[in-house]
Structures are given as C-alpha cells and as structure tokens.
Motif scaffolding. Structure first.
Motif: not given
Ligand SMILES: NC(=O)c1cnc(OC2CCCC2)nc1N
Length: 326
Positions: A260-271, A273-277, A279-285
C-alpha cells in the motif's frame, strides 16, 4: 614557486577544488562563485605544468582526459549487472509482493527509488580512488568508459574513505542539458536526439572525452556490488553508506513497510514526474534486507527481489492527442 611550497599548495588546491566540486555537483549548494573555482583550477593546472611529476590520478585537473581513444576496451563485470523485470499495473506489483512473501514471510520491507531514465554503469574504486568505469553491456561484459565517466562532475575521483568497492548507478542527461544540446544541434542543422536517454548513450559512447565532457552528464549511484563483503545488511544502509562516501544518490527514495505504501509512492511520483530536472520512466522497488535478497536470488537475467513499475508512456499519447486535436 619552489618545489616544497608547490607540493603544499597543490595539496591545498586539490582539497579545496574537490570540496567545491562536491558542494556544486553533489549537494547542488555551491559555497563559492564559479570565478573563484576557475581561478583555483588555473592555479593548480599551472603548478602541475611546472611540476608534472606532482600530477596525481585523482587531481581535479584530470577530469577531462587527454586524447581521444581509438576504441573502447572490454570489461568483465566481477558480479553480473542484472536487469529489472517490469510491472505495468498494481496487479503486477501485488503478484510480486505475494511471491516475495511466499519466500521470505510477512516481515519484509521495500525500498522505492525513482527509476532514472539513463544508462546503467558500474564504477570501481581501489583504496578510495576511482580506477575504472564500464557500461552494462550484456550484463557480463561491458565497455570501459572510465575517461568519459571521469568527466561527470558528481562522480568522486576519490572517496571519503580508502575503501575498495564497486558501485552501480545510472548515468543520465538532465532535461536542461538535453534541451540545450538539441538547440545547438538544431542551429547546426544536425540530427536531434529523441530523448535524454539516447543523448546520454550517445555521449558516453564518444571516444573523445572532451565531447563527453561538453554534454554535462550526471550520475545517481543506486547500489553496491560487494555490499555483503563490506558488512552492510540492507539496501537502505548501502545507499546511506554510498552517500557518506561522497557519491550522489537520489534523495527521493522511501522505505515502505507494505505494498500500500509502495503504491502511494508510485502514484505520488506519477504526478510529480514533470517537475523533476531529469527523466524517470518508473519506480524501482527492492526488498530492503540483503539476507532476504539472498534468499530470493535471481533468474539468469533479473533479480527476484526487485521489480520496475513502468509509468505508462503518457507523453507520446499526449503528443498524439495534441496533433489530433490541434
Ligand atoms: N534506473 C534506475 O534508477 C535503477 C536501475 N536499477 C536499479 O536496481 C537494479 C539494478 C540491478 C538489480 C536492481 N535501481 C535503480 N534505481
């Protein structure tokens, strides 16, 4: 300046320049203006010209190597560089979590990291000195790109401790460097790079380190190949240790107690993502405990203790929609 004084002054300059370099490129918090850094660098270069035998491999003046290479040498990785299996939705992640718990039980914690969209590289240090860097290649054999990696300012030429280790990380081109590079190429009528990942790959494959240096690449370190040897028990402890040694690690990592906490992190960074300096193409768990990683092991290609959640390639869809609608 006579020799004894030069030896002392060169040592002082090296300490200062390495410290300022660390503040600027790793902490992103310079304490002196560029002009001061350049002045000290010129003084060091002049003294090393006067006394060439005083030049050392970790001198900040040696970052942009000499002449271009004819070809890259091959490098055999001491431990294979594995690649990640992919998850494309929450169901895939829940399946991963179930397989992990079946093997190691319910007392498992994960570390979530941003999946930097660059090139996997390996960097080796002996007694604290950077000695060799290589691409992943096929996971067993890569190419020696030591000279090009030395041009990445956030890569320490010498660690804060005289340790022998092999670190893994992602070399990448920040979005700003990518835009600037493509603008230059546009003006020269040259072919543009499709994305920062391709631009980083093309830059690391340059045989002339001066060209690689001009591309302003960067590097996040995300793992230790010989962590157990160093008596480190978990991935999060390994990342903290790498940071203490002077490496640039990604600050957005989070230890999660469950999916559940992993999904929270995934959703947070999907939003976000454009603010990062970069590029990321996902999350590594990753399973945090090395003992549990050991228990889970790996297939021929990928670890069973890690997975990559891939973001849907939304930007392509957006562009297609734009073209359709406008
Ligand atoms: N692109 C990344 O940001 C990234 C890639 N890989 C890994 O770890 C893999 C490496 C081998 C097993 C786990 N972590 C990362 N952060």
């Amino acid at each position: 300046m006579e020799r004894q004084a030069a030896i002392k002054r060169i040592e002082e300059l090296r300490e200062l320049l390495n410290q300022y370099n660390y503040e600027y490129y790793v902490l992103d918090r310079p304490s002196v203006p560029d002009s001061e850094y350049d002045r000290l660098m010129q003084e060091l270069i002049a003294l090393e010209e006067q006394y060439p035998d005083l030049k050392t491999k970790d001198s900040p003046s040696q970052r942009v190597g000499g002449q271009a290479l004819d070809a890259f040498q091959k490098v055999e990785h001491r431990t294979p560089m594995l690649s990640l299996a992919n998850a494309f939705n929450e169901g895939d992640l829940r399946d991963f979590d179930r397989r992990v718990r079946q093997e190691v039980g319910d007392d498992v914690a994960y570390v979530c990291e941003l999946k930097i969209d660059g090139l996997a590289v390996s960097v080796r240090y002996e007694d604290g000195y950077f000695v060799q860097g290589a691409t992943r290649g096929d996971g067993v054999t890569g190419e020696d790109i030591t000279e090009n990696l030395k041009t990445i300012r956030s890569l320490p030429l010498r660690l804060n401790e005289p340790v022998t280790l092999e670190a893994r990380g992602e070399a990448y081109m920040p979005k700003a460097s990518f835009e600037r590079l493509n603008e230059q190429r546009r003006q020269r009528g040259e072919e543009l790079f499709a994305n920062p990942r391709n631009a980083a790959a093309g830059s690391l494959r340059q045989l002339d380190p001066k060209i690689a240096a001009s591309r302003h690449l960067d590097l996040f370190v995300y793992g230790l190949a010989n962590a157990e040897e160093l008596g480190i028990a978990s991935h999060s402890a390994a990342l903290d240790y790498l940071q203490q040694l002077g490496f640039k690690t990604n600050p957005e990592r989070r230890r999660c107690a469950n999916m559940d906490e992993v999904m929270q992190f995934v959703n947070e960074w999907q939003e976000k993502r454009p603010q990062l300096p970069y590029e990321i193409d996902g999350i590594v768990i990753k399973v945090d405990s090395f003992a549990q990683q050991e228990q889970l092991g790996a297939t021929a290609k990928s670890p069973r203790w890690a997975i990559a959640y891939k973001f849907p390639a939304e930007e392509v869809v957006t562009k297609l929609i734009d073209i359709e609608l406008n």
